[in-house]
Design an enzyme around this catalytic site. Structure first.
Site: not given
Ligand code: 0RA
Length: 627
Positions: A418, A491, A493, A495
């Protein structure tokens, strides 16, 4: 081949009865993993389902106990208790101790036998530390106990009862199985499936370890099943139900289209989920394509493909036949060649009649297929265009891809990363001999809500398809896959989780073979770095952080929480997440395609309300989404 092999009597071993089962359990139940463990329960359940199919049983209860044992009880006629001349034993004991003995009694009818099922409850007995059978019949309660397959008591009368039925309680043998922990959800899913497939039968599961319980009972049978598949979609007509027989073969089908673009078709033979398809599925597909095309004639001059006719289709095909032949890697492909023609002609005739009697539904189905066909034409044109430009040619790899030098796909890994900054770290940190990096910018298109033409006109998705090299959908060719490890690295998180889900949706819906082949993985980057003096430690979650702190002490410690992969330098990224010697990667498996299907419909589909409910109910599952 230097020396011919020699055999002596000593090496020839005659394995008899249940001893053979204990010696080579995998031959009878597939494996001694968790999968095989659950088969023990299915064998017992299948017996009760047979009794239900014969029309004598309406209720079954599976109970899980804290000591690791499980019972399967039904309200059928009870296994006969009389002595069988041939064996000099009671029928109960014969059923429990002779391989395949079950079928001898149930006689006619459709045995739930095939694949790994149908080896009989004697296999369950052989692979249990102990097993107790209780039969209520003729006003009495009979009991017998076995240990590792051998009877340790006679068949004794232990009381009286007005009821009839059979209850088998057993404890899987921990010296045989890698794990003896029975999973409530796994068993519940199978029982629900059986309840759909066998209308009117009530199947209950209780778990005294957790206090959970579920009861499944569908008067609508497979009609309820397709309604259930479409519960979070937008069906546009009531289910079409077909139930016809030819000779000893019974074909049952439920069909319901929805406004979405995916196909959710599940085929069963004698209650067994034929994941690998087979002749019944081929027959169904051929009939549907022909019936839809027939009706479309005069409405449109578009030739509709099978894929066009299956856009937005949810369907259940359930066939019952006397001598099922199961083939394929997992023995879940129906092989009987005669079934293709029978299924085809029965479904074609029934659909023709239905379309004639229900022209408004028929029109909607044809309109949907025509739209699908137009989108496919547009997608084809887009593909040809890009092919001419070189974008989908396998020789012209996308510029963003940092490829590896190795050419053997079995040794190659593709990291889908990403963002450009993490992509930069990964490119510098990788071992370029066998690791390729593909950075994706931002979020890719949500394929759950898009038709093929739109999907294929999306730059990020095209790049990905080209890099992997195998094509998509019906044209996907596993031999062309350029990497046998396709690793999603996002990641830790919200997103990152979203992007991972978008990628998994794409892979599941359009490159399912890659998932089935076990080529898709999820990287596990650390969440924390702990520093004390010169020493550095990594923790992959909060629990691990706690245990690191516990170990090294909390004084003079620096804790860094990684917000994104980009915060790690190339060396750290290599050491923690990419180096095969140190990393952990999760393989994405489709143990239950139906569950995954559901999950993607819920998470990525149109309906908002069920999604919210689902996420609230399954917060931790969605957070980790390791489908
Ligand atoms: C053969 C004959 C009869 C019952 C069964 C089998 C039977 C087996 C199992 C295994 C689990 N539950 C079961 N329930 C029934 C009955 C024959 C008769 O009563 O005439």
């Amino acid at each position: 081949m230097d020396k011919p092999e020699e055999y002596t009597e000593k090496e020839i071993e005659v394995l008899e009865g249940l001893e053979a089962v204990r010696k080579r359990p995998a031959m009878y139940i597939g494996s001694t993993s968790s999968l095989g463990l659950h088969h023990l329960v299915y064998e017992a359940v299948d017996n009760s389902i047979d009794e239900a199919l014969a029309g004598y049983c309406s209720k079954m209860v599976v109970a899980l106990y804290s000591d690791g044992s499980v019972s399967v009880a039904d309200d059928g006629r009870g296994i006969p208790t009389g002595i069988m001349e041939e064996y000099g034993k009671s029928a109960v004991e014969v059923v429990m101790t002779q391989l395949h003995a079950g079928g001898k009694f149930s006689g006619k009818g459709y045995k739930v036998s095939g694949g790994l099922h149908g080896v009989g409850v004697s296999v369950t007995n052989a692979l249990s530390e102990w097993l107790e059978v209780e039969v209520k019949r003729e006003g009495k309660v009979f009991r017998q106990r076995y240990e590792r397959g051998d009877p340790v008591t006679e068949l004794e009368v232990s009381g009286t009862s007005e009821e009839t039925g059979t209850k088998v309680t057993f404890k899987p043998d921990s010296s045989i199985f890698e794990t003896t922990e029975l999973n409530f959800d796994t068993l519940a899913s199978r029982l629900q499936e059986l309840a759909f497939l066998n209308k009117g039968v009530s199947l209950t599961i209780t778990d005294s370890r957790s206090g959970r319980s579920e009861e499944y009972h569908y008067e609508g049978g497979i009609v309820s099943f397709v309604e259930y598949l479409n519960r979070n979609r937008d069906p546009f007509h009531p289910p079409i139900y077909i139930n016809r027989s030819k000779d000893t073969t019974e074909i049952e089908v439920a069909i319901q289209y929805n406004g979405g673009f995916n196909e959710s078709v599940y085929a069963f033979a004698n209650n067994i989920n034929t994941h690998e398809g087979g002749t019944h599925l081929s027959g169904f597909r051929a009939a549907l394509t022909r019936a839809v095309n027939d009706y479309a004639k005069g409405v449109t001059d578009h030739a509709l493909s099978g894929e066009d006719a299956r856009e937005g289709l949810s369907a259940i095909i359930s066939v019952r036949l006397t001598e099922p032949q199961f083939e394929g890697q997992t023995k879940t492909k129906l092989g009987n060649s005669e079934i293709k023609g029978i299924t085809d002609s029965i479904i074609y005739d029934a659909l023709k009649e239905f379309f004639e009697e229900n022209p408004s539904v028929a029109k909607k189905i044809v309109e949907k297929a025509v739209l699908a066909s137009k989108a496919r034409d547009a997608a084809k044109k887009a593909r040809e265009l890009t092919r001419r430009k070189g974008a989908l040619e396998f020789t012209t790899l996308p510029g963003k891809l940092a490829d590896c030098s190795e050419r053997d796909p079995a040794k190659c890994e593709l990291f889908i990363v990403e963002g450009d900054s993490a992509g930069g770290s990964a490119k510098q940190g990788r071992n370029r001999a066998f690791q390729a990096i593909l950075p994706l910018r931002g979020k890719i298109l949500n394929v759950e809500k898009a038709r093929l033409d739109k999907i294929l006109s999306n730059e990020e998705i095209r790049t990905l398809i080209t890099a992997i090299g195998a094509g998509i959908n019906d044209e996907l060719n596993l031999e062309k896959v350029r990497y046998h490890k396709i690793i999603i690295m996002t990641d830790a998180d919200v997103d990152g989780a979203h992007i991972r889900t978008l990628l998994l949706t794409l892979l599941f819906r359009h490159m399912k073979l890659l998932v089935e082949a076990g080529f898709v993985y999820i990287a596990q980057p650390p969440l924390y770095k702990v520093k004390k003096g010169k020493a550095e430690y990594y923790a992959f979650d909060d629990r691990e952080l706690e245990s690191v702190l516990e170990e090294i002490g909390r004084k003079g410690v620096g804790i860094q929480r990684y917000k994104g992969l980009g915060e790690m330098n190339p060396k750290q990224l290599w050491e923690t997440t990419m180096d095969p010697a140190n990393r952990t990667i999760l393989k994405v498996t489709i143990e239950d395609a139906m569950k995954a299907d559901d999950l993607f419909t819920l998470l990525m589909g149109e309906k908002v309300e069920p999604r919210r409910e689902f996420i609230e109910r399954n917060a931790s599952l969605v957070k980790n989404l390791d489908v």
